[in-house]
Design a protein around this motif. Sequence first.
Motif, mmCIF file in Angstrom:
data_model
loop_
_atom_site.group_PDB
_atom_site.id
_atom_site.type_symbol
_atom_site.label_atom_id
_atom_site.label_comp_id
_atom_site.label_asym_id
_atom_site.label_seq_id
_atom_site.Cartn_x
_atom_site.Cartn_y
_atom_site.Cartn_z
ATOM 1 N N PRO A 37 -14.529 14.384 6.586
ATOM 2 C CA PRO A 37 -15.164 14.552 7.901
ATOM 3 C C PRO A 37 -16.309 15.556 7.859
ATOM 4 N N PHE A 38 -17.403 15.197 8.507
ATOM 5 C CA PHE A 38 -18.605 16.023 8.523
ATOM 6 C C PHE A 38 -19.437 15.519 9.696
ATOM 7 N N SER A 39 -19.727 16.363 10.661
ATOM 8 C CA SER A 39 -20.423 15.912 11.867
ATOM 9 C C SER A 39 -21.889 15.622 11.591
ATOM 10 N N SER A 40 -22.520 14.891 12.497
ATOM 11 C CA SER A 40 -23.944 14.580 12.338
ATOM 12 C C SER A 40 -24.785 15.849 12.364
ATOM 13 N N ILE A 41 -24.413 16.817 13.214
ATOM 14 C CA ILE A 41 -25.157 18.069 13.269
ATOM 15 C C ILE A 41 -24.977 18.850 11.971
ATOM 16 N N ASP A 42 -23.769 18.830 11.404
ATOM 17 C CA ASP A 42 -23.562 19.462 10.095
ATOM 18 C C ASP A 42 -24.435 18.798 9.037
ATOM 19 N N ASN A 43 -24.577 17.495 9.128
ATOM 20 C CA ASN A 43 -25.396 16.758 8.170
ATOM 21 C C ASN A 43 -26.862 17.184 8.265
ATOM 22 N N PHE A 44 -27.340 17.366 9.490
ATOM 23 C CA PHE A 44 -28.727 17.813 9.678
ATOM 24 C C PHE A 44 -28.905 19.253 9.183
ATOM 25 N N ASN A 45 -27.955 20.109 9.483
ATOM 26 C CA ASN A 45 -28.037 21.487 8.987
ATOM 27 C C ASN A 45 -28.078 21.512 7.467
ATOM 28 N N ALA A 46 -27.285 20.648 6.845
ATOM 29 C CA ALA A 46 -27.210 20.605 5.387
ATOM 30 C C ALA A 46 -28.530 20.156 4.769
ATOM 31 N N VAL A 47 -29.144 19.122 5.338
ATOM 32 C CA VAL A 47 -30.378 18.614 4.732
ATOM 33 C C VAL A 47 -31.512 19.624 4.864
ATOM 34 N N ILE A 48 -31.568 20.347 5.983
ATOM 35 C CA ILE A 48 -32.598 21.370 6.147
ATOM 36 C C ILE A 48 -32.364 22.511 5.154
ATOM 37 N N GLY A 49 -31.102 22.865 4.959
ATOM 38 C CA GLY A 49 -30.769 23.951 4.044
ATOM 39 C C GLY A 49 -31.109 23.664 2.597
ATOM 40 N N LEU A 50 -31.225 22.398 2.229
ATOM 41 C CA LEU A 50 -31.556 22.025 0.848
ATOM 42 C C LEU A 50 -33.047 22.106 0.560
ATOM 43 N N ALA A 51 -33.868 22.209 1.587
ATOM 44 C CA ALA A 51 -35.318 22.116 1.423
ATOM 45 C C ALA A 51 -35.898 23.322 0.694
ATOM 46 N N LYS A 52 -36.889 23.040 -0.162
ATOM 47 C CA LYS A 52 -37.615 24.085 -0.888
ATOM 48 C C LYS A 52 -39.106 24.067 -0.568
ATOM 49 N N GLY A 53 -39.547 23.071 0.171
ATOM 50 C CA GLY A 53 -40.967 22.924 0.455
ATOM 51 C C GLY A 53 -41.500 23.968 1.406
ATOM 52 N N ARG A 65 -26.630 -2.004 24.427
ATOM 53 C CA ARG A 65 -25.447 -2.850 24.256
ATOM 54 C C ARG A 65 -24.198 -2.219 24.864
ATOM 55 N N ASN A 66 -24.388 -1.072 25.548
ATOM 56 C CA ASN A 66 -23.264 -0.369 26.189
ATOM 57 C C ASN A 66 -22.108 -0.150 25.214
ATOM 58 N N LYS A 67 -22.440 0.338 24.041
ATOM 59 C CA LYS A 67 -21.437 0.434 22.975
ATOM 60 C C LYS A 67 -20.390 1.506 23.260
ATOM 61 N N TYR A 68 -20.786 2.588 23.950
ATOM 62 C CA TYR A 68 -19.861 3.692 24.136
ATOM 63 C C TYR A 68 -19.445 3.774 25.598
ATOM 64 N N ALA A 69 -18.221 3.345 25.874
ATOM 65 C CA ALA A 69 -17.725 3.326 27.245
ATOM 66 C C ALA A 69 -17.495 4.741 27.758
ATOM 67 N N LYS A 70 -17.109 5.646 26.873
ATOM 68 C CA LYS A 70 -16.842 7.023 27.259
ATOM 69 C C LYS A 70 -17.765 7.966 26.498
ATOM 70 N N LEU A 71 -18.100 9.069 27.135
ATOM 71 C CA LEU A 71 -18.977 10.048 26.503
ATOM 72 C C LEU A 71 -18.417 10.512 25.174
ATOM 73 N N GLU A 72 -17.123 10.792 25.136
ATOM 74 C CA GLU A 72 -16.514 11.339 23.920
ATOM 75 C C GLU A 72 -16.470 10.327 22.774
ATOM 76 N N ASP A 73 -16.760 9.041 23.052
ATOM 77 C CA ASP A 73 -16.778 8.033 21.996
ATOM 78 C C ASP A 73 -18.086 8.030 21.214
ATOM 79 N N ALA A 74 -19.110 8.701 21.733
ATOM 80 C CA ALA A 74 -20.423 8.698 21.090
ATOM 81 C C ALA A 74 -20.356 9.372 19.722
ATOM 82 N N PRO A 75 -21.155 8.896 18.754
ATOM 83 C CA PRO A 75 -21.103 9.443 17.391
ATOM 84 C C PRO A 75 -21.491 10.914 17.318
ATOM 85 N N HIS A 76 -22.193 11.417 18.327
ATOM 86 C CA HIS A 76 -22.596 12.830 18.343
ATOM 87 C C HIS A 76 -21.384 13.764 18.294
ATOM 88 N N PHE A 77 -20.231 13.284 18.779
ATOM 89 C CA PHE A 77 -19.040 14.131 18.849
ATOM 90 C C PHE A 77 -18.109 13.955 17.649
#
Length: 391
Positions: A68-84, A239-251
């Motif tokens: 398990p690894f959240s989308s926000i953790d994934n974004f933090n990780a990719v920024i942390g790898l940058a050397k440019g 497509r109304n994929k997420y009936a509930k807020l907590e079902d969204a991939p952000h969480f």
Amino acid sequence: MHSPNLSILIATRNRAPYCINAIETILGFENKNFELIIQDNSENSELQNYIRNRMVDNRLVYNYTPPPFSSIDNFNAVIGLAKGEYLCLIGDDDAVHPEIFNAVEWAKSNNILSITPTLKAIYRWPDACDNPQDNGLLTIGNISGKIKMRSTKNSIKKLMKNGGQGYLNLPFPKLYHGIVKRECMELLKKETGYYVGGLSPDIYIAIGLTKHVHEIVEIDFPLTIPGICGKSAPIDETRNKYAKLEDAPHFRDRGPYKWSTEVPSFYSGENIWADSALAALRDFKLTGFMKHFNKYQLSLNYVDMYKANSLEISDFLRQGTPLLKYTISYGYNFVLNRASKLMSRIKFRIGLIFFNYQSKELCNIEEVKSAVKYLLSLKSPKYLIKYKSRS
């Protein structure tokens, strides 16, 4: 070891076919002074297996973090790898135009902290086309190649007055589909302990950066190409994929999260943006701007799209507000909202008549790589040289 001028960042999960196309497109460029960083959180090994055969290209940096690894953790990780020295964050279904390397060279020589390109070229993958016969659609707007300096001073206030909506149309420093000096991102992490919070990294970072970037360069040229695929958030919404807020991939795998009480608690892109904007104000101690947050404009921006939530929206707006005050506030903001939309349509019509503001649509563009190849035919932007001579 010499640091590259530019780090192109992609955080991905379970979308290998799109990401592979983006990788092949970007590594196909001749420029050697950049790195492409892929931070992968997929549940399968499809992308890993592909990467093993491409690691001979030293411009490619790949890191895998299993769930398990959240989308926000994934974004933090990719920024942390940058050397440019400069960073640009894109999605795994997006791409960049090779002109981005000239733009970064120019920014470096002029000590520019942030470049925001206009998003004048948008690509829809075949599985995201409204008309399946389009089989991949590239939309290109009028591109002037003009460049101008814009102040970020009033951007947050204007954003709050519009209920946290429309940040792409405001002069914000942007990491997502923008170019930012890495030292600015390190200042965000120094203040909060991480680069990204909230639920939506694009708007969260844009607000945080305004504390340190008071002027941006806006370039009317597609340095980045946003993509929309069948798994993109806008498609999920239609497509109304997420009936509930907590079902969204952000969480997903996020742990406890405190949703802003100023935002209705049902899933929509607009609500995610508003909540993330308010989270950024809290995290970066910019809470003075919260007094400008207009919940009426937030709701009026989408009330027609989410009719199933109309009662919930109405109850939210009326909560704790006397009926007379609610009626006056809603009526005033309704007129303001409709007048703003009318003016936008009028400006668009005037543009069509007098300035030929017409977009071009190209069908049968089956992958983002093909979209970039077509955009290579655009006239080389001499605006960078002209601007440099004036600075």
